[in-house]
Design a protein around this motif. Sequence first.
Motif, PDB file in Angstrom:
ATOM      1  N   ARG A 145     -25.213   0.511   1.671  1.00 11.10           N
ATOM      2  CA  ARG A 145     -25.306  -0.696   0.852  1.00 11.10           C
ATOM      3  C   ARG A 145     -25.014  -0.395  -0.615  1.00 11.10           C
ATOM      4  NH1 ARG A 145     -31.117  -2.101   1.291  1.00 11.10           N
ATOM      5  NH2 ARG A 145     -30.522  -3.658  -0.278  1.00 11.10           N
ATOM      6  N   ILE A 146     -24.619  -1.425  -1.350  1.00  6.96           N
ATOM      7  CA  ILE A 146     -24.504  -1.337  -2.803  1.00  6.96           C
ATOM      8  C   ILE A 146     -25.874  -1.637  -3.399  1.00  6.96           C
ATOM      9  CG2 ILE A 146     -23.435  -2.308  -4.869  1.00  6.96           C
ATOM     10  CD1 ILE A 146     -20.991  -2.967  -3.177  1.00  6.96           C
ATOM     11  N   HIS A 147     -26.318  -0.779  -4.302  1.00  4.38           N
ATOM     12  CA  HIS A 147     -27.607  -0.967  -4.959  1.00  4.38           C
ATOM     13  C   HIS A 147     -27.400  -1.133  -6.461  1.00  4.38           C
ATOM     14  CE1 HIS A 147     -30.374   0.148  -1.570  1.00  4.38           C
ATOM     15  NE2 HIS A 147     -29.253   0.690  -1.123  1.00  4.38           N
ATOM     16  N   TYR A 148     -28.403  -1.696  -7.115  1.00  3.15           N
ATOM     17  CA  TYR A 148     -28.338  -1.909  -8.559  1.00  3.15           C
ATOM     18  C   TYR A 148     -29.634  -1.417  -9.195  1.00  3.15           C
ATOM     19  CZ  TYR A 148     -24.441  -4.962  -7.358  1.00  3.15           C
ATOM     20  OH  TYR A 148     -23.250  -5.457  -6.881  1.00  3.15           O
ATOM     21  N   GLY A 149     -29.519  -0.959 -10.427  1.00  5.55           N
ATOM     22  CA  GLY A 149     -30.710  -0.508 -11.139  1.00  5.55           C
ATOM     23  C   GLY A 149     -30.397  -0.204 -12.581  1.00  5.55           C
ATOM     24  N   MET A 150     -31.455  -0.032 -13.377  1.00  2.00           N
ATOM     25  CA  MET A 150     -31.298   0.288 -14.798  1.00  2.00           C
ATOM     26  C   MET A 150     -31.771   1.696 -15.124  1.00  2.00           C
ATOM     27  SD  MET A 150     -32.225  -3.427 -16.486  1.00  2.00           S
ATOM     28  CE  MET A 150     -31.086  -3.318 -17.882  1.00  2.00           C
ATOM     29  N   SER A 225     -29.355   5.962 -17.304  1.00  2.00           N
ATOM     30  CA  SER A 225     -29.943   4.646 -17.530  1.00  2.00           C
ATOM     31  C   SER A 225     -29.047   3.812 -18.422  1.00  2.00           C
ATOM     32  CB  SER A 225     -31.327   4.788 -18.172  1.00  2.00           C
ATOM     33  OG  SER A 225     -31.933   3.517 -18.349  1.00  2.00           O
ATOM     34  N   THR A 226     -29.127   2.496 -18.262  1.00  2.17           N
ATOM     35  CA  THR A 226     -28.494   1.552 -19.179  1.00  2.17           C
ATOM     36  C   THR A 226     -29.508   0.999 -20.168  1.00  2.17           C
ATOM     37  OG1 THR A 226     -28.809  -0.166 -17.507  1.00  2.17           O
ATOM     38  CG2 THR A 226     -26.641   0.871 -17.618  1.00  2.17           C
ATOM     39  N   LEU A 227     -30.756   1.427 -20.089  1.00  2.00           N
ATOM     40  CA  LEU A 227     -31.772   1.041 -21.057  1.00  2.00           C
ATOM     41  C   LEU A 227     -31.627   1.885 -22.315  1.00  2.00           C
ATOM     42  CD1 LEU A 227     -34.823   0.919 -18.616  1.00  2.00           C
ATOM     43  CD2 LEU A 227     -33.504  -1.045 -19.449  1.00  2.00           C
ATOM     44  N   GLU A 228     -31.907   1.316 -23.454  1.00  2.00           N
ATOM     45  CA  GLU A 228     -31.919   2.097 -24.687  1.00  2.00           C
ATOM     46  C   GLU A 228     -33.257   2.788 -24.890  1.00  2.00           C
ATOM     47  OE1 GLU A 228     -30.686  -0.034 -28.120  1.00  2.00           O
ATOM     48  OE2 GLU A 228     -28.670  -0.431 -27.346  1.00  2.00           O
ATOM     49  N   ARG A 229     -34.316   2.142 -24.467  1.00  2.00           N
ATOM     50  CA  ARG A 229     -35.672   2.695 -24.596  1.00  2.00           C
ATOM     51  C   ARG A 229     -36.296   2.765 -23.216  1.00  2.00           C
ATOM     52  NH1 ARG A 229     -40.744   0.864 -23.974  1.00  2.00           N
ATOM     53  NH2 ARG A 229     -42.393   1.458 -25.413  1.00  2.00           N
ATOM     54  N   LEU A 230     -36.815   3.923 -22.859  1.00  2.00           N
ATOM     55  CA  LEU A 230     -37.567   4.032 -21.625  1.00  2.00           C
ATOM     56  C   LEU A 230     -39.030   3.706 -21.953  1.00  2.00           C
ATOM     57  CD1 LEU A 230     -35.877   7.161 -19.991  1.00  2.00           C
ATOM     58  CD2 LEU A 230     -35.190   4.760 -19.937  1.00  2.00           C
ATOM     59  N   PHE A 231     -39.984   4.371 -21.381  1.00  2.00           N
ATOM     60  CA  PHE A 231     -41.382   4.085 -21.659  1.00  2.00           C
ATOM     61  C   PHE A 231     -41.861   4.912 -22.854  1.00  2.00           C
ATOM     62  CE2 PHE A 231     -40.978   7.426 -18.583  1.00  2.00           C
ATOM     63  CZ  PHE A 231     -41.914   8.378 -18.949  1.00  2.00           C
ATOM     64  N   LEU A 232     -42.894   4.421 -23.539  1.00  2.00           N
ATOM     65  CA  LEU A 232     -43.493   5.108 -24.687  1.00  2.00           C
ATOM     66  C   LEU A 232     -42.473   5.439 -25.781  1.00  2.00           C
ATOM     67  CD1 LEU A 232     -45.902   7.565 -22.801  1.00  2.00           C
ATOM     68  CD2 LEU A 232     -46.478   5.372 -23.854  1.00  2.00           C
ATOM     69  N   GLY A 233     -41.437   4.634 -25.867  1.00  2.00           N
ATOM     70  CA  GLY A 233     -40.431   4.855 -26.900  1.00  2.00           C
ATOM     71  C   GLY A 233     -39.466   5.985 -26.628  1.00  2.00           C
ATOM     72  N   ILE A 234     -39.443   6.528 -25.423  1.00  2.00           N
ATOM     73  CA  ILE A 234     -38.552   7.637 -25.088  1.00  2.00           C
ATOM     74  C   ILE A 234     -37.095   7.163 -25.115  1.00  2.00           C
ATOM     75  CG2 ILE A 234     -37.847   9.194 -23.228  1.00  2.00           C
ATOM     76  CD1 ILE A 234     -40.800   9.314 -22.418  1.00  2.00           C
ATOM     77  N   ARG A 235     -36.247   7.930 -25.764  1.00  2.00           N
ATOM     78  CA  ARG A 235     -34.813   7.631 -25.855  1.00  2.00           C
ATOM     79  C   ARG A 235     -34.025   8.929 -25.609  1.00  2.00           C
ATOM     80  NH1 ARG A 235     -34.142   2.658 -28.740  1.00  2.00           N
ATOM     81  NH2 ARG A 235     -36.149   1.886 -29.529  1.00  2.00           N
ATOM     82  N   PRO A 236     -33.938   9.378 -24.351  1.00  2.00           N
ATOM     83  CA  PRO A 236     -33.453  10.734 -24.080  1.00  2.00           C
ATOM     84  C   PRO A 236     -31.939  10.874 -23.942  1.00  2.00           C
ATOM     85  CG  PRO A 236     -34.197   9.745 -22.053  1.00  2.00           C
ATOM     86  CD  PRO A 236     -34.409   8.715 -23.136  1.00  2.00           C
ATOM     87  N   PHE A 237     -31.176   9.914 -24.455  1.00  2.00           N
ATOM     88  CA  PHE A 237     -29.721   9.973 -24.310  1.00  2.00           C
ATOM     89  C   PHE A 237     -29.086  10.010 -25.706  1.00  2.00           C
ATOM     90  CE2 PHE A 237     -31.542   7.310 -20.892  1.00  2.00           C
ATOM     91  CZ  PHE A 237     -31.361   8.185 -19.833  1.00  2.00           C
ATOM     92  N   TRP A 238     -28.456  11.105 -26.035  1.00  2.00           N
ATOM     93  CA  TRP A 238     -27.926  11.288 -27.378  1.00  2.00           C
ATOM     94  C   TRP A 238     -26.444  11.632 -27.398  1.00  2.00           C
ATOM     95  CZ3 TRP A 238     -30.864  14.878 -24.765  1.00  2.00           C
ATOM     96  CH2 TRP A 238     -30.264  16.114 -24.532  1.00  2.00           C
ATOM     97  N   GLY A 239     -25.837  11.782 -26.253  1.00  2.00           N
ATOM     98  CA  GLY A 239     -24.477  12.302 -26.201  1.00  2.00           C
ATOM     99  C   GLY A 239     -23.436  11.324 -26.685  1.00  2.00           C
ATOM    100  N   SER A 240     -22.223  11.830 -26.859  1.00  2.00           N
ATOM    101  CA  SER A 240     -21.104  11.024 -27.318  1.00  2.00           C
ATOM    102  C   SER A 240     -20.562  10.183 -26.161  1.00  2.00           C
ATOM    103  CB  SER A 240     -20.004  11.932 -27.872  1.00  2.00           C
ATOM    104  OG  SER A 240     -19.545  12.811 -26.853  1.00  2.00           O
TER     105      SER A 240
END
Length: 325
Positions: A145-150, A225-240
């Motif tokens: 199946r095709i699934h979706y998520g953030m 993730s396509t979220l900018e902020r995860l939980f507790l303000g975590i933002r673990p994506f910094w790459g180009s």
Amino acid sequence: MKPTRAVLISNPASGNNRRAWARLQPRLAHYPQLEQHITRTVEEAETLIRRLADSDIQVLAINGGDGTLACLLGLLLQHWPQQRRPALIVLPGGTANMSAGDVGAAGSPRKAWKRFFRWLDRGCPLNGPAHERHIMQVEGLADGRIHYGMFLGTGAIMQATQYAHSKVHARGLGGEISLGLTLVRTLWGLARRDPRFYQPTPVALRLPDSSIDRPETPMLILAASTLERLFLGIRPFWGSGDGAVGLTTVRAGARHFPRAFASILRGRPNRHVQPELGYESFHTRRLELVFDGMLNLDGELLQTAPSTGPLTVTARGPFRFLRLT
């Protein structure tokens, strides 16, 4: 002025809704202008979205967990014409509610509902703060199946998920508190190389939009993730890169892990966070993964199917989310 047509779709079986559903009903009854629907299964949700897609809805409020939100966004992609897609409001009706923390009504479930009722009292304005987010379309899983998520993750994220289900959510804890407790316990286990958490997953990675093509490598952590902020303000994506999917990987044996990880969570890598030391981050529109194991997609545990080809993750959207303050 024509009043805003707003629709609320709720999943009463979602984690927080199971506790709060009865308490919310009397208050919701005060807003006859709000069209309400209940869905408990994917089939019910699809039938409803197909029916609503031809109507003039301007705002669709979604009251459920991360899985409910992902399901409905996927159905909107499939059945709702893009030029007429409504603005979205996300209410934290689930257990973890990580997506709602980024795109939903701000605050705890109680505060989020207060903001929603205040928005209704003001006549459902459409000119408030808003932002856009994409969703990931995931293909190549064992169920066909095709699934979706953030949010998608594997490696230690799977051990963290199992710990959360058995030790945290089982005690009735939810929201950012439960996610924070799980994070602390997982990081402690990884730092000590506790085999209950330190279980690298061999993954081959390819980003078709760039020159990134990594052979099979034991990954301690892989998160997208396509979220900018995860939980507790975590933002673990910094790459180009200019894609909507953030991707971060930590290889097994990555050096200086205890010193590196706090900066990774902030998305501000320090001098220890370098590709040659085992840490990489990217932004992309599409990625391909090959591995034999389980992944977490917005809280749902799914099995890969490497024998049939790569797991493909593609950014779809965007969607416009109203931010109630």
